[in-house]
Structures are given as structure tokens and as C-alpha cells.
Design an enzyme around this catalytic site. Structure first.
Site, PDB file in Angstrom:
ATOM      1  N   GLU A  65       0.814  -1.217   0.000  1.00 16.58           N
ATOM      2  CA  GLU A  65       0.000   0.000   0.000  1.00 16.58           C
ATOM      3  C   GLU A  65       0.844   1.263   0.000  1.00 16.58           C
ATOM      4  OE1 GLU A  65      -0.628  -2.638   1.878  1.00 16.58           O
ATOM      5  OE2 GLU A  65      -2.696  -3.244   1.451  1.00 16.58           O
ATOM      6  N   HIS A 134     -10.492  -4.398  10.433  1.00 17.04           N
ATOM      7  CA  HIS A 134     -11.198  -4.340   9.144  1.00 17.04           C
ATOM      8  C   HIS A 134     -12.541  -3.615   9.273  1.00 17.04           C
ATOM      9  CE1 HIS A 134      -8.318  -7.341   7.703  1.00 17.04           C
ATOM     10  NE2 HIS A 134      -8.840  -7.252   6.500  1.00 17.04           N
TER      11      HIS A 134
HETATM   12  C1  LIG Z   1      -1.947  -4.589   4.605  1.00 12.18           C
HETATM   13  C2  LIG Z   1      -3.052  -5.411   4.075  1.00 12.18           C
HETATM   14  N1  LIG Z   1      -3.396  -5.261   2.785  1.00 12.18           N
HETATM   15  C3  LIG Z   1      -4.391  -6.010   2.270  1.00 12.18           C
HETATM   16  C4  LIG Z   1      -5.069  -6.904   3.039  1.00 12.18           C
HETATM   17  C5  LIG Z   1      -6.215  -7.718   2.460  1.00 12.18           C
HETATM   18  N2  LIG Z   1      -5.799  -9.102   2.354  1.00 12.18           N
HETATM   19  C6  LIG Z   1      -6.117 -10.005   3.296  1.00 12.18           C
HETATM   20  S1  LIG Z   1      -5.441 -11.480   3.004  1.00 12.18           S
HETATM   21  C7  LIG Z   1      -4.717 -10.952   1.595  1.00 12.18           C
HETATM   22  C8  LIG Z   1      -3.865 -11.879   0.797  1.00 12.18           C
HETATM   23  C9  LIG Z   1      -2.783 -12.395   1.615  1.00 12.18           C
HETATM   24  O1  LIG Z   1      -2.006 -13.270   0.897  1.00 12.18           O
HETATM   25  P1  LIG Z   1      -0.845 -14.055   1.608  1.00 12.18           P
HETATM   26  O2  LIG Z   1      -0.066 -13.118   2.458  1.00 12.18           O
HETATM   27  O3  LIG Z   1      -0.110 -14.774   0.556  1.00 12.18           O
HETATM   28  O4  LIG Z   1      -1.558 -15.044   2.594  1.00 12.18           O
HETATM   29  P2  LIG Z   1      -2.600 -16.203   2.229  1.00 12.18           P
HETATM   30  O5  LIG Z   1      -3.961 -15.610   2.289  1.00 12.18           O
HETATM   31  O6  LIG Z   1      -2.249 -16.727   0.893  1.00 12.18           O
HETATM   32  O7  LIG Z   1      -2.414 -17.217   3.310  1.00 12.18           O
HETATM   33  C10 LIG Z   1      -5.019  -9.621   1.363  1.00 12.18           C
HETATM   34  C11 LIG Z   1      -4.553  -8.838   0.202  1.00 12.18           C
HETATM   35  C12 LIG Z   1      -4.715  -6.983   4.396  1.00 12.18           C
HETATM   36  N3  LIG Z   1      -5.375  -7.799   5.235  1.00 12.18           N
HETATM   37  N4  LIG Z   1      -3.702  -6.246   4.886  1.00 12.18           N
END
Ligand SMILES: Cc1ncc(C[n+]2csc(CCOP(=O)(O)OP(=O)(O)O)c2C)c(N)n1
Lengths: 331, 332
Positions: A65, A134
């Protein structure tokens, strides 16, 4: 609202239509953020845009971000008109240096030479059972900073008209969408229109009390106004639509007319938008007021997950109704 | 988790116990998540649920290399880490349903389970949000001389967050006992990591002089062996590590993510499930090596299933917190 508006759109569709129209109108407009392309965001607000405008203009980013918001600033300064997507308003914290120290100040610090025509779209609102990271409504933070404009639409009609104006604005504009409102339907005319920033809208006329409400709280205030009508209190509901610029005159004139005012907003009640608007009304309409201006915001706690706890953290039709009734001396 | 060993047992017996404990933990995670899925589809669970099914060997292999008082930080996809670190399912389910008996008295929910008794500093719903916390825990361990190691679990999506590199640099400079465990399940939300991650992932650790390795995250023995080595190294003051575990989430990003074909194929999902299932492959190995037999493994599955059902029932029957709890614990 024009009478010809027979077509109904959801809030999400209205946002998408504003983006699509502006992207057709101006090839410099582009979107970037997490899962904005094929996924169309988790709320599906942007579905279909990458298909029409291509991956060059609707760009998926890494979960970075701070980085891509800063790129929004630089790209805006140098010829693009980016619309940056921050999925949850809570993640604004990660963009704060870029928004507060960079975007907001570039024009002024450069003696008016550089401009930052960018929009940052994000969400606000609790009661989605998403817990403390959130669910926040952090629009007051951005409203506090000179150089930023802050837009908070409460209907599909306003969302479309205000977003189009925000994209055409020469300044950084932060655009807050209530995530619980995406499915809300409302009339949106087929023909092109825009809504200026800094013009409040009277959502309901009334005589006895002014309820100023923003974004998610406008529907709540309108619901409370219905309840008030049943006990013989006529409430005027005013939506400032932008917290900065702020249409002070409309708010003050209404308070002068009704002699009572309250302000309802989903941000934290302490040090927030309600305090600012209440002060504007108190300063401008003091000699016409019959009661102190009442503020209602989110409770001063991190938003809890547990449903019965979360439900009491935000103003509801019933709590707004009761506060308004008390303010009118009808307890 | 390493448990004080009974001196009367032979080495082989101890090893068998350990393998069986790891097997049980993996089955617990899978059954836990299956119950979550059910609760969710029956509309009994509020909010979102991000399931850990498919990734069990990572949490179990890592936590098996930890002491009970070692620290972990976890993510939005955190149920597996909690179970592997020793949390009890009944209080976890209670938290997921927002009940007073939950680990956070209902205030945290699925994405925020924390448990001081097992060193769990908390799950985090901000991607990369716990990198600082885990590294800070490693700093206090070093300063206070507690010998504790901190493990920071995160998905490969967190590789996009700058804070991770700020703290890796610090951890290397100050030789802190922290292990950054990247669970690369190939997708962030709905995007393949190759579209969001440039260059060589391991190089992101080595650039700071952090010991960087990768391991097959579907092979619990490999994860455990690697983690054990890196954890003991950190405990001895030899510095931080960055461990990338190659893994896969079987289901959607969250329970509602059902139509996934626009970002990954059914065939790919099927291949991981059939060829690289961590529980199936480990079971097969246990039987081949005569640590167990099909009957015993089946019995464990049934015991775990019954335990999870009882835990769910406990949570459903448990009361919500009283509304006046809402403004408690804002300040310490
Ligand atoms: C700083 C931030 N940006 C965006 C999000 C929204 N978000 C939640 S989970 C996710 C994907 C996360 O991917 P990863 O870190 O690979 O973990 P996974 O869900 O694959 O276990 C996103 C973009 C968030 N929670 N925090």
C-alpha cells in the site's frame, strides 16, 4: 435529484459506472490496487473494467500500500490521473506518509507549481463482523490534513456524481465508500451528471431538529427521522457529502431554522468529524440554538468481533431517535 | 512441541511418540477447519474464515521444533498455527463464534486469536502486520536472556510489505532469534504470486545476511528437520533465518471464495490434493516405516473428529459476553 431518474443502480454499480465513464472520457485515468483486475476487488466493485480497459489501465499490485500509493502521487504529478484502490479503510494507516506528507503538501510546498490529481478510493464502516482491523472509519484523519479533499457519498446517485468530480479535480481526493452499502439500490439517471465537492444535500426537510449525517449514517438518520415523525417531531436530515471542503452555510442555515442540531458519523466520536461539525454549527448558529449540539459517533473502543458487542459500538436508528427525542425535550 | 522426555523410554519410542503427535496435530487442524467450514455454511459463524486446509505440515513441522514458551505470530489464516502451538479447540471455536469463553473473550474472532500460555502473540489481519511484533519479541528474548525464539508466520503476500525488510535488516544487525516463515501457498487473494513478486524470494533474506532456505511445505518431516536446525541455531545466538515453505491452500481465499477458475485451475487443485497431500503422504510413510498402522491412524482420526465435534458444541452452547464488556480492556 432530476425527475427523469427511473433507472436503479446499486452503490457498487454507480461507482463502477463513474470509473468507466471517466476512463472512456480521459485516457490518463487508470486504476491500481490489490486484486482490482480480474477479481474486480473482493467487493466486486470493479468487475468488468479490466475487460474493457485492459491490464495497462487496471493494474493489479502486490500488497504494497505505501509503495503504490506513493506511485499514485508521482504518476499524478507527471501526467496520469490515478485512482488508487485501498481495499479496507483500515489499511490507510500504511499509506499515511504518502497521503499526508507527500500528496497533501506537494502543491503548496512547490509554490503551486506541481499538482497531484489523484483519487484514493477506500472503504469504511463496521457491523460486518470483521473485527478491529477491518471495520474502522478513519475519514477524520484525512479530513484533518490541509491539501486533501474528503468525499463520503451516501447514495448511488451521489457516489457516481461525486466520483466523477473527484477524478476531474486537480487535487488529491480521498473517496470513502461504506462497504455495507455496496448493494444499496437507488435511482441514477442514464445521462451524464457531476456533483460539485463542498455542496451539502438536504436528504429530508424538517422543522424541529437538524440531523447532520455522513455516509453510512445517512440511512440511519433517515430511519430515525421516520420514528421521530411518529411522535410529532419533524427532522431535517442533511448530508454534507464532503467533509472537506465543508458546506458550512447549509448546515448553519438549517440549524438556525430548526434551532436544534445533532451530528451522526461512523468515525470515532472523540476528536472526530462530529466534533468539528458540531463546532461549526455552534459557532454559526449559537444565538438560534435552544439546546447544545449533540454528537454521535462510534464508541471509543477498537471494534470488537463478537456480534452483540459490535452492535452497540455504532449509532443505530433507535439510538439516534432517542437522542433526538431527548434533544427536543420529548423524553 | 518438544516435551520433557521420559528417561525410561528408548530413543525409538520417543521418536514414535513425536511422529504420532505430529500426525495427530495435522489431523486436528484439518478437522478443525472442516468444522469451521460447516459452521460457516450453516451461517453459525460471523465474519470471514480463511481455512488452513492443505498447509498443515507447515504449522506442525515448525511448531514441533519450538518450546511451549517460544513465541509465534500468526496471520488471518491462523487457525493452524494456534492448534500447532497447543491451543485448545474448544476455546478457539468459542472465539470464532464471538463467545465469552473464547481466547480473546469474543473480541478478536477468527483473525485475532492470541494465547500467552502457548507463546502466541496473536494472529494479525494486517498482511505483514506482525513482522515488527515477532522481531520485537526476539529482541526482548535476547535482552532478557530467556532463550526464547520467535517465529513470524506470514503468507508470501507479505513479501510486498516494506516493514518486513526493515525488521529483517534489524534482526540481522542485532543477531536476533527470529525465524521468518513464509508460507508460499502460491496465491495472495486471487492473484498468483508470480504476478506480484519479482526476482528471487530467498535473495530477499540473503541480501541482509539472514540465513535463507526453502523447504517442501507438504512434507512435515522436512519442515520439522529444517525448522529444528534453524531454531536451534537462532537459540544459540547465531542469528535470524528466513524459511520459505512451498505449500498450497486447498480451498478458497476465504470460505465464500467458491468460483476460483478465473485464477487457478481445478486440475491444479486436484494435483496438489492427490499427489502432495501432507497428511496422506505422512500416513503412508508412518505405515511403511512401521511407526503405525492403518487401524491406529483411523482411530486417531475418529478420536480427533469426536473431540472437534464436542468443541464445536461447547462453543455453540457458550454464552456471548455481556454487553458491558464492550469498553473493558481498551487500556491495561
Ligand atoms: C496490509 C493489508 N493489505 C491487504 C489486506 C487484504 N488481504 C487479506 S489477506 C490478503 C492476501 C494475503 O495473501 P498471503 O499473504 O499470501 O496469505 P494467504 O492468504 O495466501 O495465506 C489480502 C490482500 C490486508 N489484510 N492487509
Amino acid at each position: 435529484m432530476p425527475e427523469v431518474a427511473t433507472r436503479e443502480l446499486t452503490f457498487a454499480q454507480a461507482v463502477r459506472e463513474a470509473l468507466a465513464e471517466e476512463m472512456r472520457r480521459d485516457s490518463r485515468v487508470c486504476i491500481f490496487g490489490e486484486d482490482v483486475a480480474e477479481a474486480g476487488t473482493p467487493f466486486k466493485v470493479l468487475s468488468g473494467l479490466v475487460e474493457e480497459f485492459g491490464a495497462e489501465r487496471v493494474m493489479d499490485t502486490p500488497i504494497s500500500e505505501a509503495g503504490f500509493t506513493g506511485m499514485g502521487v508521482g504518476a499524478a504529478m507527471t501526467g496520469l490521473r490515478p485512482v488508487v484502490d485501498i481495499m479496507f479503510g483500515d489499511f490507510l494507516t500504511l499509506t499515511m506518509d504518502q497521503m499526508v506528507n507527500q500528496a497533501a503538501k506537494v502543491h503548496y510546498m512547490s509554490g503551486g507549481t506541481w499538482k497531484v490529481p489523484m483519487v484514493l478510493r477506500t472503504t469504511l464502516g463496521a457491523t460486518r463482523r470483521s473485527a478491529a482491523q477491518h471495520s474502522q472509519s478513519l475519514h477524520a484523519w484525512l479530513s484533518h490534513v490541509p491539501g486533501l479533499k474528503v468525499v463520503m457519498p451516501s447514495t448511488p446517485y451521489d457516489a457516481k456524481g461525486l466520483l466523477k468530480t473527484a477524478i476531474r479535480d486537480e487535487n488529491p481526493v480521498v473517496f470513502f465508500e461504506d462497504k455495507m452499502m455496496y448493494k444499496l439500490q437507488g435511482p441514477v439517471p442514464e445521462e451524464e451528471y457531476t456533483i460539485p465537492l463542498g455542496v451539502a444535500d438536504v436528504k429530508r426537510e424538517g422543522e424541529d431538529i437538524t440531523i447532520v449525517a455522513t455516509s453510512s449514517m445517512v440511512q440511519v438518520a433517515l430511519g430515525a427521522a421516520e420514528l421521530l415523525e411518529k411522535i410529532g417531531v419533524s427532522a431535517e436530515v442533511i448530508d454534507p457529502r464532503t467533509t472537506w471542503p465543508l458546506d458550512e452555510r447549509t448546515l448553519i442555515e438549517s440549524a438556525k431554522k430548526t434551532s436544534r442540531a445533532m451530528v451522526v458519523d461512523e468515525g470515532y466520536g472523540r476528536y472526530g468529524v462530529t466534533g468539528e461539525i458540531a463546532a461549526v454549527i455552534a459557532e454559526g448558529a449559537f444565538f438560534s440554538l435552544e439546546a447544545p449540539v449533540k454528537r454521535m459517533g462510534a464508541m471509543h473502543v477498537p471494534i470488537p468481533f463478537s456480534p452483540p458487542l459490535e452492535d452497540v459500538t455504532v449509532p443505530t436508528e433507535q439510538t439516534v431517535f432517542e437522542a433526538a427525542r431527548a434533544l427536543c425535550g420529548k423524553a | 512441541m518438544t516435551i520433557a522426555t521420559d528417561q525410561s523410554k528408548t530413543k525409538a519410542e520417543v521418536k514414535t511418540e513425536q511422529w504420532m503427535r505430529m500426525y495427530r496435530r495435522m489431523v486436528m487442524i484439518r478437522e478443525f477447519e472442516q468444522q469451521v467450514n460447516e459452521l460457516y455454511t450453516r451461517a453459525l459463524m460471523p465474519g470471514l474464515a480463511h481455512l488452513y486446509i492443505g498447509e498443515e505440515a507447515v504449522a506442525v513441522g515448525i511448531c514441533e521444533a519450538l518450546r511451549r514458551d517460544d513465541y509465534i505470530t500468526s496471520t488471518h489464516r491462523g487457525h493452524g498455527h494456534c492448534v500447532a502451538k497447543g491451543a485448545s479447540p474448544d476455546r478457539m471455536f468459542a472465539e470464532l463464534l464471538g463467545k465469552e469463553a473464547g481466547y480473546c473473550r469474543g473480541k478478536g474472532g477468527s483473525m485475532h486469536i492470541a494465547d500467552p500460555a502457548t507463546g502466541n502473540l496473536g494472529a494479525n489481519a494486517i498482511v505483514g502486520g506482525s513482522a515488527g511484533i515477532a522481531t520485537g519479541a526476539a529482541l526482548s528474548s535476547k535482552r532478557l536472556g530467556t532463550g526464547k525464539v520467535a517465529v513470524c508466520f506470514f503468507g508470501e503476500g507479505a513479501l510486498g510489505q516494506g516493514v518486513l525488510y526493515e525488521v529483517m535488516n534489524l534482526a540481522a544487525l542485532w543477531r536476533l532469534p527470529v525465524i521468518y516463515v513464509c508460507e508460499n501457498n502460491l496465491y495472495t487473494e486471487y492473484t498468483h504470486y508470480s504476478e506480484t513478486t519479482a526476482g528471487d524470494i530467498l535473495a530477499r533474506g540473503t541480501a541482509f545476511g539472514v540465513q535463507a532456505e526453502s523447504v517442501d511445505g507438504q512434507d512435515v518431516r522436512a519442515v520439522y528437520a529444517t525448522a529444528h536446525r534453524l531454531v536451534e541455531r537462532a537459540r544459540k545466538g547465531e542469528g535470524p533465518a528466513f524459511l520459505v515453505c512451498e505449500t498450497y491452500r486447498y480451498t478458497g481465499h476465504h470460505v465464500g471464495d467458491i468460483n476460483r477458475e478465473y485464477y487457478r485451475s481445478k486440475q491444479e487443485e486436484q494435483e496438489w490434493k492427490t499427489k502432495r497431500d501432507p497428511i496422506k503422504n505422512f500416513s503412508q510413510w508412518l505405515v511403511e516405516q512401521k511407526f503405525s498402522d492403518q487401524g491406529k491412524l483411523k482411530q486417531i482420526q475418529e478420536e480427533v473428529r469426536a473431540e472437534m465435534k464436542a468443541a464445536v458444541e461447547f462453543a455453540i452452547a457458550a454464552p456471548y459476553p455481556a454487553v458491558d464488556q464492550v469498553d473493558q480492556d481498551v487500556y491495561a
